[in-house]
Write an enzyme that holds these catalytic residues in place. Structure first.
Site, PDB file in Angstrom:
ATOM      1  N   GLY A  10      84.239   4.711  85.293  1.00 59.79           N
ATOM      2  CA  GLY A  10      83.924   4.263  83.945  1.00 59.79           C
ATOM      3  C   GLY A  10      84.663   3.015  83.551  1.00 59.79           C
ATOM      4  N   CYS A  11      85.278   2.335  84.513  1.00 55.57           N
ATOM      5  CA  CYS A  11      86.194   1.249  84.231  1.00 55.57           C
ATOM      6  C   CYS A  11      85.452  -0.057  84.059  1.00 55.57           C
ATOM      7  CB  CYS A  11      87.176   1.135  85.376  1.00 55.57           C
ATOM      8  SG  CYS A  11      88.051  -0.390  85.461  1.00 55.57           S
ATOM      9  N   GLY A  12      85.867  -0.831  83.084  1.00 55.18           N
ATOM     10  CA  GLY A  12      85.230  -2.111  82.876  1.00 55.18           C
ATOM     11  C   GLY A  12      86.100  -3.271  83.269  1.00 55.18           C
TER      12      GLY A  12
ATOM     13  N   CYS B  76      89.468  -3.127  83.990  1.00 55.34           N
ATOM     14  CA  CYS B  76      90.756  -2.658  84.480  1.00 55.34           C
ATOM     15  C   CYS B  76      91.336  -3.653  85.465  1.00 55.34           C
ATOM     16  CB  CYS B  76      90.586  -1.303  85.139  1.00 55.34           C
ATOM     17  SG  CYS B  76      89.208  -1.203  86.265  1.00 55.34           S
TER      18      CYS B  76
END
Length: 265
Positions: A108-110, A112
């Site tokens: 779900g990381c954008g 990071c």
């Protein structure tokens, strides 16, 4: 190579009673991407289409300008997961070292791992305006996308990214637990092919990074089944991209670049 689906036991409760059975769930595991022997990113990824993922990630992140800078690729099983070991040209590797950027990714990381807010200033070159599609093409893509996702049909736990012809017919689909990863897999596959004109549909919201990744690979129109963010709209406008949100049955909204979308004659 690890399996993409795993069977697990569960207790399922429904309508006041329950029982034990098994379920098929999607696999996610750490996948490290390294360039010329130097580790750069670790992403939680579904172990499918990994060569596409590596190329798409590399181009959409600006590490490579295209597949011609990727000299070799090996997928190696490690104790904790997988490594995609890439050999790239000297010029591309010098540019990578200049970025001073390390990612530690999650599904779900954008953004990071960005070392500074200045990294947000990257905007791809403005896109051409050669594509024109009908509103009905967007609706057709939305209607057919779900049945073109075999992994989602079994597990229900993945995102999809699809390349569509201008008439809305789906040509190519990639799936992953992570929305960014699904898009990178699709972009990697597109980089290797003579794709012609078309547009991308994703089964997620449209974030800043989704827009930047698509624009970096020359996508003129990105359509998402959910909402865009304000920064995604801003970056799509700056790149000259058409951005569509809320692509659902009987409705969608064009936030930027509405000149590419018109009513069918």
């Amino acid at each position: 190579m690890p399996e993409r689906i795993e069977k697990v036991g569960r207790y399922q409760w429904r309508d006041g009673s329950g029982d034990y059975d098994t379920d098929e769930v999607v696999v996610e595991l750490p996948v490290a991407l390294s360039y010329n022997g130097i580790s750069h990113a670790v992403m939680m990824t579904t172990p499918t289409d990994l060569a596409d993922f590596a190329l798409g990630f590399s181009v959409s992140e600006g590490i490579l300008s295209g597949p011609q800078q990727l000299l070799g690729l090996d997928i190696v099983e490690r104790e904790q997961g997988l490594e995609i070991a890439m050999e790239i040209t000297a010029g591309a590797f010098a540019g990578l070292k200049d970025k001073r950027r390390t990612l530690a990714g999650r599904s779900g990381c954008g953004l990071c791992g960005k070392e500074s807010l200045e990294a947000l200033s990257f905007t791809p070159a403005p896109l051409p305006s050669t594509l024109t599609i009908a509103h009905q093409a967007l609706q057709l893509a939305q209607q057919t996308l779900q049945r073109e996702q075999p992994l989602k049909a079994v597990t229900g736990g993945v995102h999809g990214a699809a390349w569509c012809d201008p008439d809305g017919s789906i040509v190519l689909v990639r799936e992953d637990v992570g929305r960014h990863n699904a898009l990178d897999k699709l972009l990697g596959a597109l980089c290797r092919s003579d794709r012609g004109q078309g547009f991308v549909v994703v089964t997620s919201r449209a974030s800043y990074e989704m827009v930047i990744k698509a624009a970096a690979c020359g996508v003129e129109l990105l359509a998402a089944v959910s909402a865009p963010t304000a920064l995604a709209v801003e970056q799509a406008r700056a790149a000259g991209m058409s951005l569509v949100g809320y692509l659902q049955q009987g409705r969608h909204a064009v936030y930027t670049g509405d000149h590419r979308v018109e009513d069918k004659k």
